[in-house]
Design a protein around this motif. Sequence first.
Motif, PDB file in Angstrom:
ATOM      1  N   LEU A 144       0.821  -1.209   0.000  1.00 58.70           N
ATOM      2  CA  LEU A 144       0.000   0.000   0.000  1.00 58.70           C
ATOM      3  C   LEU A 144       0.857   1.262   0.000  1.00 58.70           C
ATOM      4  O   LEU A 144       0.406   2.329  -0.424  1.00 58.70           O
ATOM      5  N   GLN A 145       2.087   1.137   0.473  1.00 57.94           N
ATOM      6  CA  GLN A 145       3.005   2.267   0.506  1.00 57.94           C
ATOM      7  C   GLN A 145       3.908   2.305  -0.724  1.00 57.94           C
ATOM      8  O   GLN A 145       4.882   3.050  -0.766  1.00 57.94           O
ATOM      9  N   GLY A 146       3.576   1.488  -1.725  1.00 60.52           N
ATOM     10  CA  GLY A 146       4.321   1.514  -2.982  1.00 60.52           C
ATOM     11  C   GLY A 146       5.587   0.680  -2.976  1.00 60.52           C
ATOM     12  O   GLY A 146       6.446   0.857  -3.847  1.00 60.52           O
ATOM     13  N   MET A 147       5.709  -0.243  -2.026  1.00 60.50           N
ATOM     14  CA  MET A 147       6.905  -1.072  -1.935  1.00 60.50           C
ATOM     15  C   MET A 147       6.589  -2.527  -2.255  1.00 60.50           C
ATOM     16  O   MET A 147       5.510  -3.024  -1.953  1.00 60.50           O
ATOM     17  N   GLU A 148       7.547  -3.203  -2.875  1.00 60.04           N
ATOM     18  CA  GLU A 148       7.432  -4.630  -3.135  1.00 60.04           C
ATOM     19  C   GLU A 148       8.224  -5.346  -2.036  1.00 60.04           C
ATOM     20  O   GLU A 148       9.419  -5.121  -1.882  1.00 60.04           O
ATOM     21  N   ALA A 149       7.544  -6.177  -1.267  1.00 57.20           N
ATOM     22  CA  ALA A 149       8.160  -6.783  -0.089  1.00 57.20           C
ATOM     23  C   ALA A 149       8.093  -8.305  -0.143  1.00 57.20           C
ATOM     24  O   ALA A 149       7.148  -8.882  -0.671  1.00 57.20           O
ATOM     25  N   GLU A 150       9.121  -8.927   0.427  1.00 58.64           N
ATOM     26  CA  GLU A 150       9.167 -10.388   0.503  1.00 58.64           C
ATOM     27  C   GLU A 150      10.007 -10.787   1.718  1.00 58.64           C
ATOM     28  O   GLU A 150      11.127 -10.298   1.898  1.00 58.64           O
ATOM     29  N   PHE A 151       9.453 -11.648   2.554  1.00 56.88           N
ATOM     30  CA  PHE A 151      10.212 -12.149   3.697  1.00 56.88           C
ATOM     31  C   PHE A 151      11.187 -13.212   3.217  1.00 56.88           C
ATOM     32  O   PHE A 151      10.800 -14.172   2.553  1.00 56.88           O
ATOM     33  N   VAL A 152      12.457 -13.027   3.565  1.00 57.19           N
ATOM     34  CA  VAL A 152      13.481 -14.007   3.205  1.00 57.19           C
ATOM     35  C   VAL A 152      13.820 -14.890   4.391  1.00 57.19           C
ATOM     36  O   VAL A 152      14.558 -15.861   4.269  1.00 57.19           O
ATOM     37  N   SER A 153      13.289 -14.533   5.565  1.00 53.93           N
ATOM     38  CA  SER A 153      13.371 -15.355   6.764  1.00 53.93           C
ATOM     39  C   SER A 153      12.237 -14.915   7.681  1.00 53.93           C
ATOM     40  O   SER A 153      11.462 -14.019   7.337  1.00 53.93           O
ATOM     41  N   ASP A 154      12.153 -15.519   8.845  1.00 55.34           N
ATOM     42  CA  ASP A 154      11.080 -15.150   9.770  1.00 55.34           C
ATOM     43  C   ASP A 154      11.298 -13.786  10.408  1.00 55.34           C
ATOM     44  O   ASP A 154      10.398 -13.254  11.062  1.00 55.34           O
ATOM     45  N   SER A 155      12.469 -13.203  10.203  1.00 55.94           N
ATOM     46  CA  SER A 155      12.750 -11.900  10.826  1.00 55.94           C
ATOM     47  C   SER A 155      13.327 -10.869   9.862  1.00 55.94           C
ATOM     48  O   SER A 155      13.575  -9.730  10.249  1.00 55.94           O
ATOM     49  N   THR A 156      13.526 -11.250   8.605  1.00 51.93           N
ATOM     50  CA  THR A 156      14.111 -10.328   7.626  1.00 51.93           C
ATOM     51  C   THR A 156      13.203 -10.180   6.411  1.00 51.93           C
ATOM     52  O   THR A 156      12.758 -11.178   5.835  1.00 51.93           O
ATOM     53  N   ILE A 157      12.959  -8.946   6.049  1.00 55.39           N
ATOM     54  CA  ILE A 157      12.113  -8.653   4.903  1.00 55.39           C
ATOM     55  C   ILE A 157      12.915  -7.880   3.860  1.00 55.39           C
ATOM     56  O   ILE A 157      13.641  -6.943   4.176  1.00 55.39           O
ATOM     57  N   SER A 158      12.820  -8.336   2.609  1.00 56.99           N
ATOM     58  CA  SER A 158      13.510  -7.682   1.500  1.00 56.99           C
ATOM     59  C   SER A 158      12.547  -6.704   0.836  1.00 56.99           C
ATOM     60  O   SER A 158      11.387  -7.041   0.562  1.00 56.99           O
ATOM     61  N   LEU A 159      13.025  -5.496   0.583  1.00 57.82           N
ATOM     62  CA  LEU A 159      12.167  -4.444   0.044  1.00 57.82           C
ATOM     63  C   LEU A 159      12.718  -3.900  -1.265  1.00 57.82           C
ATOM     64  O   LEU A 159      13.922  -3.669  -1.398  1.00 57.82           O
ATOM     65  N   ASN A 160      11.817  -3.696  -2.214  1.00 53.99           N
ATOM     66  CA  ASN A 160      12.159  -3.012  -3.444  1.00 53.99           C
ATOM     67  C   ASN A 160      11.215  -1.821  -3.561  1.00 53.99           C
ATOM     68  O   ASN A 160       9.993  -1.977  -3.543  1.00 53.99           O
ATOM     69  N   MET A 161      11.798  -0.635  -3.656  1.00 56.94           N
ATOM     70  CA  MET A 161      10.994   0.579  -3.780  1.00 56.94           C
ATOM     71  C   MET A 161      11.213   1.148  -5.178  1.00 56.94           C
ATOM     72  O   MET A 161      12.166   1.905  -5.413  1.00 56.94           O
ATOM     73  N   PRO A 162      10.366   0.762  -6.127  1.00 58.15           N
ATOM     74  CA  PRO A 162      10.601   1.134  -7.531  1.00 58.15           C
ATOM     75  C   PRO A 162      10.384   2.602  -7.838  1.00 58.15           C
ATOM     76  O   PRO A 162      10.820   3.077  -8.890  1.00 58.15           O
ATOM     77  N   ASN A 163       9.702   3.311  -6.953  1.00 56.55           N
ATOM     78  CA  ASN A 163       9.392   4.722  -7.222  1.00 56.55           C
ATOM     79  C   ASN A 163       9.921   5.637  -6.123  1.00 56.55           C
ATOM     80  O   ASN A 163       9.235   6.569  -5.696  1.00 56.55           O
ATOM     81  N   SER A 164      11.139   5.379  -5.686  1.00 62.41           N
ATOM     82  CA  SER A 164      11.751   6.282  -4.713  1.00 62.41           C
ATOM     83  C   SER A 164      11.967   7.640  -5.374  1.00 62.41           C
ATOM     84  O   SER A 164      12.280   7.723  -6.566  1.00 62.41           O
ATOM     85  N   MET A 165      11.807   8.700  -4.593  1.00 60.00           N
ATOM     86  CA  MET A 165      11.938  10.038  -5.178  1.00 60.00           C
ATOM     87  C   MET A 165      12.618  10.987  -4.198  1.00 60.00           C
ATOM     88  O   MET A 165      12.311  10.988  -3.005  1.00 60.00           O
ATOM     89  N   THR A 166      13.527  11.753  -4.719  1.00 62.53           N
ATOM     90  CA  THR A 166      14.221  12.778  -3.947  1.00 62.53           C
ATOM     91  C   THR A 166      13.942  14.133  -4.584  1.00 62.53           C
ATOM     92  O   THR A 166      13.960  14.267  -5.812  1.00 62.53           O
ATOM     93  N   ILE A 167      13.662  15.116  -3.747  1.00 58.13           N
ATOM     94  CA  ILE A 167      13.405  16.470  -4.236  1.00 58.13           C
ATOM     95  C   ILE A 167      14.688  17.279  -4.106  1.00 58.13           C
ATOM     96  O   ILE A 167      15.331  17.282  -3.051  1.00 58.13           O
ATOM     97  N   MET A 168      15.066  17.953  -5.171  1.00 57.67           N
ATOM     98  CA  MET A 168      16.235  18.829  -5.164  1.00 57.67           C
ATOM     99  C   MET A 168      15.758  20.286  -5.160  1.00 57.67           C
ATOM    100  O   MET A 168      14.919  20.665  -5.978  1.00 57.67           O
ATOM    101  N   ILE A 169      16.303  21.084  -4.244  1.00 56.65           N
ATOM    102  CA  ILE A 169      15.902  22.481  -4.091  1.00 56.65           C
ATOM    103  C   ILE A 169      17.119  23.387  -4.212  1.00 56.65           C
ATOM    104  O   ILE A 169      18.195  23.073  -3.692  1.00 56.65           O
ATOM    105  N   ASN A 170      16.922  24.504  -4.886  1.00 56.80           N
ATOM    106  CA  ASN A 170      17.971  25.517  -4.987  1.00 56.80           C
ATOM    107  C   ASN A 170      17.337  26.868  -4.689  1.00 56.80           C
ATOM    108  O   ASN A 170      16.545  27.378  -5.488  1.00 56.80           O
ATOM    109  N   ASP A 171      17.661  27.434  -3.530  1.00 61.50           N
ATOM    110  CA  ASP A 171      17.088  28.730  -3.159  1.00 61.50           C
ATOM    111  C   ASP A 171      18.019  29.470  -2.209  1.00 61.50           C
ATOM    112  O   ASP A 171      19.159  29.054  -1.971  1.00 61.50           O
ATOM    113  N   GLU A 172      17.542  30.554  -1.662  1.00 69.12           N
ATOM    114  CA  GLU A 172      18.366  31.377  -0.781  1.00 69.12           C
ATOM    115  C   GLU A 172      18.794  30.620   0.467  1.00 69.12           C
ATOM    116  O   GLU A 172      19.915  30.777   0.957  1.00 69.12           O
ATOM    117  N   SER A 173      17.901  29.780   1.001  1.00 71.02           N
ATOM    118  CA  SER A 173      18.211  29.053   2.237  1.00 71.02           C
ATOM    119  C   SER A 173      19.309  28.018   2.030  1.00 71.02           C
ATOM    120  O   SER A 173      19.957  27.597   2.990  1.00 71.02           O
TER     121      SER A 173
END
Length: 217
Positions: A144-173
């Motif tokens: 539901l959060q846009g991630m593809e998840a699969e448990f590879v053990s009873d305590s470890t989950i592998s995640l693929n986030m195909p739509n990760s996004m970073t915003i780049m800003i250029n301003d006075e601050s």
Amino acid sequence: MKTKFSKVLLRCSAILIFCLTLNSYAQDTGTKRQELDSLTKVMFEHTNNKNYDALIDITHPKLFEIVPKETMVTVLKSMLEGNEEMSIDIPEQHPEYKISDVFKDEENNSDFAFVSYALHMSMTFKNQEFDEDTKNSMVQMMKLQGMEAEFVSDSTISLNMPNSMTIMINDESTNNKWAMINYDPDSPMFFQILSAPVLEKAKSYYQDLMIAHKKKE
């Protein structure tokens, strides 16, 4: 005759000015995209090297008006190197990425752009194992959060986030240099840092990414 010549000369001058302006704009846009491409590569390099201080240095400075730099470094180390509850492993990766057009926030005299890419990681929960029902619930929640998840053990989950996004800003601050902040609409701090025009554009751009990804499934 002189009047006709003057009109022709005026039109030629207008065309020349337009061409020069267009060329100047193209050069300016090209320079900005080169800067964005360079910063994106640096971001991945610092992530692969787990260079937390360097990552903080290219993060949007308004974040540190809310959370001190020292605290952010501690949080990053705890999250990526692990604590008593869990650890996150981000393997070395060089994902393909897409840089958007450069947009202008006229209200705040700033430039901004988006970098989208796929990111892989795994989360290991220490001293805790999950049954099948809990695993399925967690996988659905991640989906539901846009991630593809699969448990590879009873305590470890592998995640693929195909739509990760970073915003780049250029301003006075940012001292008129490009700085980054990850797109995270679930974080209250996210809305304190960015202006309304940037938030609105980021939301629509991210939705377009999700729709495009859905069409490929």
